[in-house]
Design an enzyme around this catalytic site. Structure first.
Site, short mmCIF file in Angstrom:
data_model
loop_
_atom_site.label_atom_id
_atom_site.label_comp_id
_atom_site.label_asym_id
_atom_site.label_seq_id
_atom_site.Cartn_x
_atom_site.Cartn_y
_atom_site.Cartn_z
N ASP A 1 15.70 56.61 45.52
CA ASP A 1 15.34 55.60 46.37
C ASP A 1 15.95 54.17 45.94
O ASP A 1 16.45 54.09 44.96
CB ASP A 1 13.49 55.64 46.21
CG ASP A 1 13.36 55.43 44.84
OD1 ASP A 1 13.98 55.10 43.96
OD2 ASP A 1 11.95 55.88 44.51
N ASN B 1 -0.97 55.02 43.88
CA ASN B 1 -1.33 55.44 45.06
C ASN B 1 -0.93 56.92 45.38
O ASN B 1 -1.10 57.66 46.31
CB ASN B 1 -1.14 54.83 46.23
CG ASN B 1 0.29 54.60 46.49
OD1 ASN B 1 1.19 55.14 45.63
ND2 ASN B 1 0.80 53.85 47.37
N HIS C 1 2.29 58.20 45.10
CA HIS C 1 3.50 58.25 45.93
C HIS C 1 4.52 58.89 44.66
O HIS C 1 4.31 58.67 43.34
CB HIS C 1 4.11 57.09 46.04
CG HIS C 1 4.56 56.11 45.12
ND1 HIS C 1 4.23 54.63 45.23
CD2 HIS C 1 5.55 56.11 44.14
CE1 HIS C 1 4.73 54.00 44.11
NE2 HIS C 1 5.65 54.93 43.46
N GLU D 1 5.24 57.22 50.32
CA GLU D 1 3.95 56.67 50.21
C GLU D 1 3.09 57.58 51.29
O GLU D 1 3.48 58.25 52.14
CB GLU D 1 4.17 55.30 50.80
CG GLU D 1 4.98 54.30 50.29
CD GLU D 1 4.35 53.67 48.97
OE1 GLU D 1 3.30 53.99 48.36
OE2 GLU D 1 4.85 52.49 48.52
#
Length: 244
Positions: A68, A137, A139, A144
């Site tokens: 990423d 969260n 990810h 996401e």
């Protein structure tokens, strides 16, 4: 999926041993990297550098790839993931032969960049050994939580609660990129070996959801429960809400 709970000071050694085993099996391994705080906090990359300089580890035939990158900043931006990797790992390796591969978040044609990166992954035969962290969260990479998760590399919207964590590195929160380019689930599941590191009591709730709860796109890391060779390395605090 295998879960290991280790004292924090042993994490870097365990991860380095797993990496060494992978390179011994296949010196031409494609090695997937990660950014974030864990590799630095626990000296993971520094241990690889130490072993390489001691002649215990060689990356001469290996290829590095990151899953990423932030969108909208140049590759040489101080807060790009390429800069992070160059500063903390690539720039200190003595046996690095091949140019590390990282998505181009500054591309003027992001869809074409997604397609290029997918083709690169395919040409490399996908990743042999992928290091990952766990987002608060849920990810992994920058996949996401969402109603659906693309299989292919795509443009992901950064969750607003995650953006303030980047703001100290930019002039203001408004300057923090709102998107990232990230691999999709296909590349995750085609990685032959995954090593995920999660530590601290602030990760305990998410560890329980991801690795002891249902598999759901609202917790992307939960898909690692389906992976054929995923090693989850935790400290006692992160593992405090799961039964082993």
């Amino acid at each position: 999926m295998k879960i290991e709970v280790l004292p924090a000071e042993e994490i870097k050694t365990r991860v380095a041993n797993l990496l060494s085993e992978q390179i011994k099996r296949n010196p031409k391994s494609v090695l997937g990297m990660t950014t974030g705080s864990s590799p630095l906090k626990y000296g993971i990359y520094q241990e690889w550098i130490r072993r390489e300089q001691a002649g215990e580890l060689s990356f001469l035939e290996a290829r590095f790839i990151n899953p990423d990158e932030l969108v909208g900043i140049p590759a040489d931006h101080p807060e790009s993931y390429r800069t992070y990797m160059q500063e903390h790992l690539f720039g200190q390796l003595q046996t690095l032969q091949y140019e590390p591969q990282i998505p181009d978040g500054s591309s003027m044609d992001l869809m074409a960049e997604c397609q290029r990166f997918d083709q690169l992954l395919s040409d490399l035969g996908y990743v042999d050994w992928q290091l990952m962290g766990l987002g608060l969260n849920g990810h992994i990479a920058f996949i996401e939580p969402s109603d659906h998760i693309p299989a292919k590399t795509y443009i992901s919207q950064l969750f607003e609660e995650n953006r303030p964590t980047h703001s100290p590195h930019f002039g203001s929160e408004e300057e923090v990129p709102k998107q990232s380019i990230t691999i999709g689930l296909e590349a995750v599941m085609k990685s032959r070996n995954i090593v995920l590191v999660a530590t601290g009591d602030n990760k305990a709730d998410m560890v329980a959801k991801a690795f002891a709860g249902p598999i759901t796109t609202s917790v992307p890391a939960s898909f690692l429960q389906l992976h054929t060779s995923a090693t989850i390395i935790l400290d006692a605090a992160a593992a405090s809400k799961i039964s082993l």
